[in-house]
Write a protein that holds these residues in place. Structure first.
Motif, mmCIF file in Angstrom:
data_model
loop_
_atom_site.group_PDB
_atom_site.id
_atom_site.type_symbol
_atom_site.label_atom_id
_atom_site.label_comp_id
_atom_site.label_asym_id
_atom_site.label_seq_id
_atom_site.Cartn_x
_atom_site.Cartn_y
_atom_site.Cartn_z
ATOM 1 N N LYS A 176 0.828 -1.208 0.000
ATOM 2 C CA LYS A 176 0.000 0.000 0.000
ATOM 3 C C LYS A 176 0.864 1.261 0.000
ATOM 4 O O LYS A 176 0.564 2.243 -0.684
ATOM 5 C CB LYS A 176 -0.920 -0.010 1.224
ATOM 6 N N SER A 197 0.935 3.933 -2.983
ATOM 7 C CA SER A 197 0.658 5.324 -2.624
ATOM 8 C C SER A 197 1.764 6.250 -3.123
ATOM 9 O O SER A 197 1.498 7.376 -3.539
ATOM 10 C CB SER A 197 0.506 5.450 -1.114
ATOM 11 N N SER A 210 0.970 8.523 4.284
ATOM 12 C CA SER A 210 0.781 7.183 3.716
ATOM 13 C C SER A 210 2.111 6.519 3.388
ATOM 14 O O SER A 210 2.254 5.305 3.525
ATOM 15 C CB SER A 210 -0.076 7.267 2.451
#
Length: 306
Positions: free
Chosen positions: A49, A53, A91
């Motif tokens: 992820k 991102s 993130s």
């Protein structure tokens, strides 16, 4: 707060190390390697992820720069507009933030399990889970591995150097490329500062923690190449709109340049002027031909007279 952290992180890490130590032939270094592999597998979705991102943030850079220029005098509005784009500065740091409590918990678990005094042995028994039988019989743990004591800092500085080298290559492999000069400079600085920071940290920490970090970096590199097809698809997905627009614009410009001549004279003037010249030329030719016919007819008539 300390009891909660101990309950959530340190106790599970301590019992996992003891359990793996017993399963892996009483080899503490193998227990650390196995625990590292488990941690990397558990945090793999978060790592993916984070990398996806990063691709998204890279694709949004032109829009982010435009917003920063437009709302440079209104920081609050700038943050609102950037959130609408999906910009999240935390993130990319999430896996690293998760790694820090794991490192602290593992550090305390290593110190706790590698008991050196009777008092520390009794203290370890308080933290072992009762539903895992046989863990108390594993104490004391054999902490020697080759030249090192896994519970003490490395006097040879080999482990800190390996931490620096493995962290550098792991960051270099897993950091996505960028065309933004500012972000490229930031990435280069982080690729140098982070390995040095962890290497300095490992100078005063147990060798077992350094073994964890080295193995974690190596597993991270392997994970990157295993998941590279997924990451490539994510990179292409986020880069496709910008690339498509650029290609379409370039194609349209090329087609327009091919259809339009380099020099196009005014059509109306050329046509009118050309038409006048052609008409005058035709009239002159017609008059000349008519005059020649009259001369021929007159000469014929004269020759027929007696």
């Amino acid at each position: 707060m300390g009891d909660l952290f101990d309950f959530l992180f340190v106790n599970p890490m301590t019992n996992a190390l003891m359990l793996l130590y017993g399963l892996l032939f009483n080899q503490y270094v193998l227990a650390i390697v196995a625990l590292t592999l488990i941690i990397r597998l558990v945090t793999l979705p978060l790592t993916l992820k984070q990398q996806i991102s990063a691709f998204k943030m890279q694709a949004l850079q032109p829009q982010i720069k435009a917003l920063q220029e437009k709302y440079k005098s209104d920081p609050q509005r700038l943050q609102i507009e950037m959130r609408k784009l999906g910009f999240n500065p935390l993130s990319g740091c999430l896996p690293l933030l998760i790694q820090f409590p794991i490192l602290i918990a593992l550090y305390q678990a290593i110190i706790r399990t590698l008991t050196v005094t009777p008092l520390s042995t009794l203290e370890l028994g308080k933290h072992l889970y009762g539903f895992l039988p046989g863990l108390s019989t594993l104490v004391p743990i054999e902490s020697r591995f080759l030249l090192w004591d896994l519970g003490q800092p490395d006097p040879l500085f080999v482990i800190p150097i390996l931490v620096v080298v493995s962290t550098y290559f792991a960051n270099k492999v897993m950091t996505p490329p960028t065309t933004d000069p500012t972000m490229r400079q930031t990435n280069q600085m982080m690729q140098l500062m982070m390995p040095l920071m962890f290497g300095f940290f490992m100078l005063s920490t147990p060798v077992g923690l350094g073994v964890y970090w080295i193995v974690s970096n190596l597993i991270g590199i392997v994970q990157y190449y295993v998941t590279k097809p997924t990451l490539d698809r994510a990179r292409a997905l986020h880069a496709a709109p910008a690339v498509g627009v650029a290609v379409n614009a370039a194609s349209a410009a090329k087609a327009g340049a091919a259809e339009k001549p380099l020099f196009e004279p005014p059509k109306s003037k050329v046509k009118a002027k050309s038409t006048g010249r052609v008409n005058r030329s035709a009239s002159a030719l017609k008059g000349s031909a008519k005059g020649d016919n009259n001369k021929v007819n007159k000469a014929t008539t004269t020759s027929r007279q007696p």
